[in-house]
Design an enzyme around this catalytic site. Sequence first.
Site, PDB file in Angstrom:
ATOM      1  N   ASP A  63       0.876  -1.179   0.000  1.00  0.00           N
ATOM      2  CA  ASP A  63       0.000   0.000   0.000  1.00  0.00           C
ATOM      3  C   ASP A  63       0.911   1.226   0.000  1.00  0.00           C
ATOM      4  OD1 ASP A  63      -1.604   2.155   0.585  1.00  0.00           O
ATOM      5  OD2 ASP A  63      -2.686   1.172   2.229  1.00  0.00           O
ATOM      6  N   ASN A  90       2.632   6.205  -9.921  1.00  0.00           N
ATOM      7  CA  ASN A  90       1.398   6.211 -10.718  1.00  0.00           C
ATOM      8  C   ASN A  90       0.142   5.903  -9.908  1.00  0.00           C
ATOM      9  OD1 ASN A  90      -0.345   5.587 -13.284  1.00  0.00           O
ATOM     10  ND2 ASN A  90      -0.366   3.686 -12.072  1.00  0.00           N
ATOM     11  N   TYR A 155      -9.739  15.080  -5.269  1.00  0.00           N
ATOM     12  CA  TYR A 155      -8.837  14.582  -6.321  1.00  0.00           C
ATOM     13  C   TYR A 155      -8.048  15.733  -6.952  1.00  0.00           C
ATOM     14  CZ  TYR A 155      -7.443  12.134 -10.627  1.00  0.00           C
ATOM     15  OH  TYR A 155      -6.734  11.583 -11.661  1.00  0.00           O
ATOM     16  N   LYS A 159      -4.041  16.288  -7.081  1.00  0.00           N
ATOM     17  CA  LYS A 159      -3.291  16.310  -8.349  1.00  0.00           C
ATOM     18  C   LYS A 159      -2.601  17.659  -8.591  1.00  0.00           C
ATOM     19  CE  LYS A 159      -3.972  12.054  -9.667  1.00  0.00           C
ATOM     20  NZ  LYS A 159      -2.841  11.103  -9.683  1.00  0.00           N
TER      21      LYS A 159
HETATM   22  N1  LIG Z   1      -7.687   6.829 -16.256  1.00  0.00           N
HETATM   23  C1  LIG Z   1      -7.816   8.136 -16.327  1.00  0.00           C
HETATM   24  O1  LIG Z   1      -8.736   8.662 -16.976  1.00  0.00           O
HETATM   25  C2  LIG Z   1      -6.828   9.036 -15.662  1.00  0.00           C
HETATM   26  C3  LIG Z   1      -6.785  10.372 -16.063  1.00  0.00           C
HETATM   27  C4  LIG Z   1      -5.875  11.217 -15.442  1.00  0.00           C
HETATM   28  C5  LIG Z   1      -5.031  10.727 -14.462  1.00  0.00           C
HETATM   29  N2  LIG Z   1      -5.098   9.406 -14.099  1.00  0.00           N
HETATM   30  C6  LIG Z   1      -4.191   8.934 -13.054  1.00  0.00           C
HETATM   31  O2  LIG Z   1      -3.458   7.838 -13.548  1.00  0.00           O
HETATM   32  C7  LIG Z   1      -3.192   6.924 -12.482  1.00  0.00           C
HETATM   33  C8  LIG Z   1      -3.687   5.528 -12.851  1.00  0.00           C
HETATM   34  O3  LIG Z   1      -5.077   5.594 -13.145  1.00  0.00           O
HETATM   35  P1  LIG Z   1      -5.867   4.336 -13.737  1.00  0.00           P
HETATM   36  O4  LIG Z   1      -7.046   4.884 -14.423  1.00  0.00           O
HETATM   37  O5  LIG Z   1      -4.935   3.439 -14.466  1.00  0.00           O
HETATM   38  O6  LIG Z   1      -6.358   3.633 -12.380  1.00  0.00           O
HETATM   39  P2  LIG Z   1      -6.913   2.146 -12.110  1.00  0.00           P
HETATM   40  O7  LIG Z   1      -7.885   2.280 -11.003  1.00  0.00           O
HETATM   41  O8  LIG Z   1      -7.373   1.502 -13.367  1.00  0.00           O
HETATM   42  O9  LIG Z   1      -5.600   1.402 -11.599  1.00  0.00           O
HETATM   43  C9  LIG Z   1      -4.936   1.907 -10.465  1.00  0.00           C
HETATM   44  C10 LIG Z   1      -4.101   0.834  -9.794  1.00  0.00           C
HETATM   45  O10 LIG Z   1      -3.536   1.434  -8.616  1.00  0.00           O
HETATM   46  C11 LIG Z   1      -3.672   0.516  -7.537  1.00  0.00           C
HETATM   47  N3  LIG Z   1      -3.738   1.227  -6.262  1.00  0.00           N
HETATM   48  C12 LIG Z   1      -4.731   2.020  -5.805  1.00  0.00           C
HETATM   49  N4  LIG Z   1      -4.469   2.432  -4.555  1.00  0.00           N
HETATM   50  C13 LIG Z   1      -3.273   1.895  -4.227  1.00  0.00           C
HETATM   51  C14 LIG Z   1      -2.479   1.941  -3.044  1.00  0.00           C
HETATM   52  N5  LIG Z   1      -2.875   2.617  -1.959  1.00  0.00           N
HETATM   53  N6  LIG Z   1      -1.303   1.286  -3.029  1.00  0.00           N
HETATM   54  C15 LIG Z   1      -0.896   0.585  -4.133  1.00  0.00           C
HETATM   55  N7  LIG Z   1      -1.613   0.487  -5.254  1.00  0.00           N
HETATM   56  C16 LIG Z   1      -2.797   1.135  -5.311  1.00  0.00           C
HETATM   57  C17 LIG Z   1      -4.973  -0.231  -7.831  1.00  0.00           C
HETATM   58  O11 LIG Z   1      -5.015  -1.470  -7.139  1.00  0.00           O
HETATM   59  C18 LIG Z   1      -4.911  -0.379  -9.333  1.00  0.00           C
HETATM   60  O12 LIG Z   1      -4.261  -1.566  -9.732  1.00  0.00           O
HETATM   61  C19 LIG Z   1      -3.846   7.520 -11.237  1.00  0.00           C
HETATM   62  O13 LIG Z   1      -2.904   8.274 -10.506  1.00  0.00           O
HETATM   63  C20 LIG Z   1      -4.911   8.430 -11.819  1.00  0.00           C
HETATM   64  O14 LIG Z   1      -5.278   9.479 -10.951  1.00  0.00           O
HETATM   65  C21 LIG Z   1      -5.975   8.554 -14.676  1.00  0.00           C
END
Ligand SMILES: NC(=O)c1ccc[n+]([C@@H]2O[C@H](COP(=O)([O-])OP(=O)(O)OC[C@H]3O[C@@H](n4cnc5c(N)ncnc54)[C@H](O)[C@@H]3O)[C@@H](O)[C@H]2O)c1
Length: 249
Positions: A63, A90, A155, A159
């Site tokens: 975590d 990430n 959020y 960010k």
């Molecule tokens: N998908 C989007 O539209 C988008 C847009 C802008 C920014 N982001 C950012 O990109 C990153 C990834 O997003 P995503 O859409 O791939 O997310 P997702 O939810 O599909 O995957 C995120 C992963 O992070 C893991 N995770 C969450 N909390 C955790 C913790 N406390 N410790 C360890 N692992 C943890 C989850 O288990 C998951 O495998 C994030 O930081 C998100 O804010 C995503």
Amino acid sequence: MTWNTHDGKVAVVTGAGRGIGQAIAAGLAQRGARVMVVDKDDPTDTVEAIRGDGGTAESYIADVADEAQVAELADTVAGEHGGADILVNNAGIYPFVPIDDLDYATWRNVLAVNLDSQFLLARAFLPQLRTSGSGRIVNMTSNSIGLAVPHLTHYMASKMGVIGFTRALANDVAADGITVNAVGPTLSLTPGVRAAVPEELVRNLSNSQAIKKPGEATDVVGTVLFLTSADSYFVTGQTIMSDGGLIRL
Ligand SMILES: NC(=O)c1ccc[n+]([C@@H]2O[C@H](COP(=O)([O-])OP(=O)(O)OC[C@H]3O[C@@H](n4cnc5c(N)ncnc54)[C@H](O)[C@@H]3O)[C@@H](O)[C@H]2O)c1
């Protein structure tokens, strides 16, 4: 064609069990990095896919918001792999909650996972990144900080914090050859988004981008590969929106 720009580098990618982190882990492995796949849930799928593709990866369950688990992760990577050269922060969460329903515990948790974790990981891995001599840190932010998306006060705060943290940290570690940059994806069709946002909304948003393609997990990989390569040695403290040209900084 594979360019082995990351040959021999040890790369730690958090939240790499799925989505954007998984795509980044695969991209780094294709360029020759040994990838430490970190997630709170078992990230074996990512590791097996990388290995199946001929790459090198190890899985770590941790975590990222837990200081003790992060410290243990850093010790393990140092002990088993000689230390990290690249850190990609990430992992992130994005529960949509209207401000009137947002309790303090949820606010704190989003800040802890999205922002505090980047501090914890950076601090824990700094000694290793210093030893590397050309350490690279990439922090995930979001292009939503420039958009009128409702129900994301927690959020957006996290960010924007990532951008400030990135700018400031770049000063403190530059003398050690370490660069620190942030990358902002657009709304992308990852497992997390598919669970929280109607696909229609993703497609609608993409119409406002210069490049009118709905975002996907792989869209930021090239930017992260550049920012973790030797080629980006003179780029630090920056935020790059890898978002089809929606938000211009
Ligand atoms: N998908 C989007 O539209 C988008 C847009 C802008 C920014 N982001 C950012 O990109 C990153 C990834 O997003 P995503 O859409 O791939 O997310 P997702 O939810 O599909 O995957 C995120 C992963 O992070 C893991 N995770 C969450 N909390 C955790 C913790 N406390 N410790 C360890 N692992 C943890 C989850 O288990 C998951 O495998 C994030 O930081 C998100 O804010 C995503």
